[in-house]
Motif scaffolding. Sequence first.
Motif, PDB file in Angstrom:
ATOM      1  N   LEU A  19      53.268 -23.993  25.344  1.00 26.09           N
ATOM      2  CA  LEU A  19      52.256 -23.302  24.565  1.00 26.09           C
ATOM      3  C   LEU A  19      52.230 -23.901  23.164  1.00 26.09           C
ATOM      4  O   LEU A  19      53.286 -24.083  22.549  1.00 26.09           O
ATOM      5  N   ASP A  20      51.020 -24.212  22.667  1.00 20.68           N
ATOM      6  CA  ASP A  20      50.928 -24.755  21.309  1.00 20.68           C
ATOM      7  C   ASP A  20      51.030 -23.614  20.295  1.00 20.68           C
ATOM      8  O   ASP A  20      51.223 -22.450  20.661  1.00 20.68           O
ATOM      9  N   GLU A  21      50.888 -23.937  19.011  1.00 21.98           N
ATOM     10  CA  GLU A  21      51.064 -22.945  17.942  1.00 21.98           C
ATOM     11  C   GLU A  21      50.113 -21.760  18.070  1.00 21.98           C
ATOM     12  O   GLU A  21      50.425 -20.665  17.626  1.00 21.98           O
ATOM     13  N   SER A  22      48.940 -21.972  18.671  1.00 17.15           N
ATOM     14  CA  SER A  22      47.968 -20.887  18.822  1.00 17.15           C
ATOM     15  C   SER A  22      48.155 -20.128  20.142  1.00 17.15           C
ATOM     16  O   SER A  22      47.412 -19.192  20.425  1.00 17.15           O
ATOM     17  N   GLY A  23      49.122 -20.549  20.964  1.00 13.42           N
ATOM     18  CA  GLY A  23      49.370 -19.899  22.250  1.00 13.42           C
ATOM     19  C   GLY A  23      48.589 -20.507  23.393  1.00 13.42           C
ATOM     20  O   GLY A  23      48.643 -20.014  24.519  1.00 13.42           O
ATOM     21  N   LYS A  24      47.868 -21.608  23.122  1.00 11.69           N
ATOM     22  CA  LYS A  24      47.076 -22.280  24.157  1.00 11.69           C
ATOM     23  C   LYS A  24      47.989 -23.132  25.040  1.00 11.69           C
ATOM     24  O   LYS A  24      48.836 -23.864  24.542  1.00 11.69           O
ATOM     25  N   PRO A  25      47.816 -23.062  26.379  1.00 15.19           N
ATOM     26  CA  PRO A  25      48.635 -23.889  27.277  1.00 15.19           C
ATOM     27  C   PRO A  25      48.336 -25.380  27.107  1.00 15.19           C
ATOM     28  O   PRO A  25      47.179 -25.781  26.970  1.00 15.19           O
ATOM     29  N   THR A  26      49.399 -26.173  27.098  1.00 14.51           N
ATOM     30  CA  THR A  26      49.299 -27.629  27.075  1.00 14.51           C
ATOM     31  C   THR A  26      50.211 -28.178  28.167  1.00 14.51           C
ATOM     32  O   THR A  26      51.048 -27.449  28.710  1.00 14.51           O
ATOM     33  N   GLU A  27      50.063 -29.446  28.480  1.00 16.42           N
ATOM     34  CA  GLU A  27      50.869 -30.052  29.542  1.00 16.42           C
ATOM     35  C   GLU A  27      52.354 -29.902  29.247  1.00 16.42           C
ATOM     36  O   GLU A  27      52.821 -30.167  28.143  1.00 16.42           O
ATOM     37  N   GLY A  28      53.095 -29.482  30.262  1.00 19.77           N
ATOM     38  CA  GLY A  28      54.528 -29.300  30.116  1.00 19.77           C
ATOM     39  C   GLY A  28      55.296 -30.595  30.312  1.00 19.77           C
ATOM     40  O   GLY A  28      54.706 -31.662  30.530  1.00 19.77           O
ATOM     41  N   PRO A  29      56.615 -30.534  30.268  1.00 21.55           N
ATOM     42  CA  PRO A  29      57.448 -31.733  30.325  1.00 21.55           C
ATOM     43  C   PRO A  29      57.433 -32.454  31.671  1.00 21.55           C
ATOM     44  O   PRO A  29      57.880 -33.589  31.753  1.00 21.55           O
ATOM     45  N   LEU A  30      56.919 -31.803  32.706  1.00 26.02           N
ATOM     46  CA  LEU A  30      56.879 -32.432  34.023  1.00 26.02           C
ATOM     47  C   LEU A  30      55.469 -32.846  34.424  1.00 26.02           C
ATOM     48  O   LEU A  30      55.180 -33.034  35.601  1.00 26.02           O
ATOM     49  N   GLY A  31      54.599 -33.009  33.442  1.00 30.49           N
ATOM     50  CA  GLY A  31      53.272 -33.534  33.696  1.00 30.49           C
ATOM     51  C   GLY A  31      52.288 -32.508  34.214  1.00 30.49           C
ATOM     52  O   GLY A  31      52.560 -31.304  34.243  1.00 30.49           O
ATOM     53  N   PRO A  32      51.119 -32.995  34.650  1.00 29.20           N
ATOM     54  CA  PRO A  32      50.018 -32.100  35.012  1.00 29.20           C
ATOM     55  C   PRO A  32      50.161 -31.420  36.371  1.00 29.20           C
ATOM     56  O   PRO A  32      49.494 -30.421  36.625  1.00 29.20           O
TER      57      PRO A  32
END
Length: 132
Positions: A19-32
């Motif tokens: 989760l980015d600073e605004s709480g939006k999901p982004t790609e995790g450490p194991l990719g898409p």
Amino acid sequence: MSAEEPVVGVWRLVSYVDLDESGKPTEGPLGPSPTGLLIYQAGGHMSVSMMRGDHRTAPAGTTHFMGYAGTWRLDAGQVRHAVSVSAHAFQVGTELVRDWELEGDLLTLRGTAVLAGRTQPRVLTWQRVHPA
């Protein structure tokens, strides 16, 4: 029914996001498209293994596998994993705490990782695997 029974069983990884600073999901450490299994045994043992779905084509230097095993217990809306063995040696002997929520066959675990001195929120969603 004991408090542990709702999570006992085998779970297949549906998504693993940061989760980015605004709480939006982004790609995790194991990719898409990560894949994985989480097993909670009624006697208190647990194991989790996760890997990149694109491990054959992933860029060099990326994380391809994450996993650990140990014991678990539920505690006031949290699941606590006491790590006995891990792909990451620094986790051995630690307790990893995750907030958990169960909706039908979906189990959501929310936790944090510490990366370069900062806290990184992460959300993992698992779907129950029913016996064949």
